[in-house]
Design an enzyme around this catalytic site. Structure first.
Site, PDB file in Angstrom:
ATOM      1  N   GLU A  90      60.166   1.967 -58.656  1.00  0.00           N
ATOM      2  CA  GLU A  90      60.086   0.521 -58.847  1.00  0.00           C
ATOM      3  C   GLU A  90      58.681   0.149 -59.333  1.00  0.00           C
ATOM      4  O   GLU A  90      57.682   0.470 -58.684  1.00  0.00           O
ATOM      5  CB  GLU A  90      60.375  -0.216 -57.543  1.00  0.00           C
ATOM      6  CG  GLU A  90      60.243  -1.732 -57.657  1.00  0.00           C
ATOM      7  CD  GLU A  90      59.989  -2.396 -56.315  1.00  0.00           C
ATOM      8  OE1 GLU A  90      59.295  -3.437 -56.296  1.00  0.00           O
ATOM      9  OE2 GLU A  90      60.449  -1.865 -55.285  1.00  0.00           O
ATOM     10  N   SER A 140      59.198  -6.382 -59.779  1.00  0.00           N
ATOM     11  CA  SER A 140      60.250  -7.238 -59.240  1.00  0.00           C
ATOM     12  C   SER A 140      60.080  -8.596 -59.897  1.00  0.00           C
ATOM     13  O   SER A 140      59.013  -9.201 -59.796  1.00  0.00           O
ATOM     14  CB  SER A 140      60.135  -7.374 -57.722  1.00  0.00           C
ATOM     15  OG  SER A 140      60.447  -6.162 -57.078  1.00  0.00           O
TER      16      SER A 140
END
Length: 426
Positions: A349, A352
């Site tokens: 990741e 976001s």
């Protein structure tokens, strides 16, 4: 913060939405009971105050007519005493209601799936074919060590495990990535760069919502009661805290680079090798204040802009829609962008992109007018990593490695490294 009026009129809808996050209904029931008591006391206060206002002229008329006003004066004294008592009760109920409201997370949007992390949904697979190597790709920690880019052992000697010392061209690579991102977002995507403080007050992280769930992750200076930024997001929320924005200023688009500090509580032994999960890392954050009806489009735009960073760096990536239980406290919808890291064989990741709707604006008392004299409204606030190092750093090394141990520098990054085409061992 949620709107108490909506909780009052649509309690079942609110409870069902919070249940998607795994939240119980007890707080809503307690809040409704408290709200009913508060409204009853407020109504009682208003009735007594109206009666009190009527007695004044009666007393004046009685005195003017030479009549005995003793009984009316006594009743007025009783009213004053009851009003004072109600004032104290209301003053205690208001902060109690505010405190309970502040612990409720944002409502997720309709397309957000129910459940926790295991229910996150891939909404777009890899944007390009994953790289194929005719050799066994190395992990970024091996590449970093052999190329002299960073030193985790000396970082740990300086500050403890989870801290990294970048060295030589490795430190310059970090700076080059930050500058490339800032230039892309300011010159191409239209953001205004801000240099924000790295320490925030308790009021600031309360307004952004980070104090409720994220406080254990933040580094805190007890003497000054200030918090090291876990991301630039809470700082950018508070730029316009308490302000009424004038017509025509929205959307407002900010970008900021900060180091970010996170304790990573509970992450012992989980993806802690190399740069995957560290306590201090750099990040470029993009942030928007928008009209409510534009926030869905703004989120899609910010996802594209974060992806543009990875496109520029020639790093494969995919998109996930987070499930309700994995969506941040202040957010209504979050899309994660994950970069492929072939050396460790997994997706990391790196961004976001979240739509916070009006939740943070309510907490921070940020409002706007559509036109002069119009009723103030709450804007929608959105944020996205644009993007986060050190995982982008790791993915770059792993995707662009060569059989001889060198790493090819993506074309767009070369001007930031004086034209350097490869990272090679000395």
């Amino acid at each position: 913060m949620l709107d108490i009026r909506r909780i009052r009129t649509e309690p079942d809808v609110i409870k069902a939405n919070l249940a998607k996050r795994g939240e119980g209904t007890g707080k809503i029931d307690a809040l409704l009971a408290l709200d009913e008591t508060r409204r009853e006391k407020q109504t009682e206060w208003e009735v007594l105050r109206a009666e009190q206002n009527k007695l004044g002229p009666q007393i004046a008329a009685a005195k003017k007519a030479g009549e005995d006003a003793t009984a009316v004066l006594a009743h007025l004294g009783e009213l004053k005493s009851r009003l004072q008592s109600l004032d104290q009760t209301l003053k205690s109920l208001d902060p109690e209601q505010e405190a309970l409201l502040s612990t409720l997370p944002n409502l997720v949007l309709d397309d957000v799936p129910e459940g926790g992390e295991e229910c996150n949904a891939e909404i777009r697979g890899a944007n390009k074919p994953l790289p194929e190597f005719d050799f066994e790709p190395r992990a970024h920690w091996d590449l970093g060590a052999s190329l002299g880019l960073f030193d985790t052992e000396r970082g740990a000697k300086l500050s403890g495990s989870g801290f990294v010392l970048y060295t030589g061209v490795g430190a310059r690579l970090q700076r080059a990535l930050i500058n490339l991102m800032l230039d892309l977002h300011t010159t191409v995507h239209g953001y205004t760069e801000l240099g924000v403080p790295y320490l925030l007050t308790r009021e600031s992280i309360t307004a952004s919502g980070h104090i409720v769930k994220f406080a254990p992750e933040m580094y805190h200076d007890a003497e000054s009661d200030q918090f090291f930024v876990p991301t630039a997001e809470p700082a950018l929320v508070n730029v316009h805290r308490g302000e009424l924005l004038e017509p025509g200023v929205l959307p407002i688009k900010y970008v900021a680079h900060t180091p970010c500090w996170r304790r990573e509580a509970g992450a012992a032994g989980k993806d802690t090798r190399g740069l995957q999960r560290v306590h201090q890392f750099d990040k470029v954050e993009i942030f928007q204040y928008t009209l409510p009806e534009e926030s869905a489009n703004a989120q899609a735009e910010m996802v594209r802009q974060a992806c543009a960073v990875l496109d520029t760096l020639e790093i494969p990536h995919r998109l996930l829609l987070l499930a309700a239980g994995d969506t941040g406290f202040s957010m209504a919808r979050t899309v994660d962008i994950e970069a492929w890291a072939p050396g460790v064989g997994k997706w990391l990741e790196v961004s976001s992109a979240s739509d916070g709707t009006d939740f943070q604006a309510r907490r921070a008392s940020i409002r706007f007018r559509r036109e002069a004299g119009a009723k103030p409204e709450f804007p929608h606030l959105l944020n996205a990593s644009g993007t986060a190092l050190a995982r982008v750093y790791a993915a770059l090394l792993e995707n662009h490695q060569n059989v001889d141990g060198s790493v090819t520098v993506p074309v767009a990054l070369r001007p930031y490294l004086s034209g350097r085409e490869k990272l090679e061992a000395k």
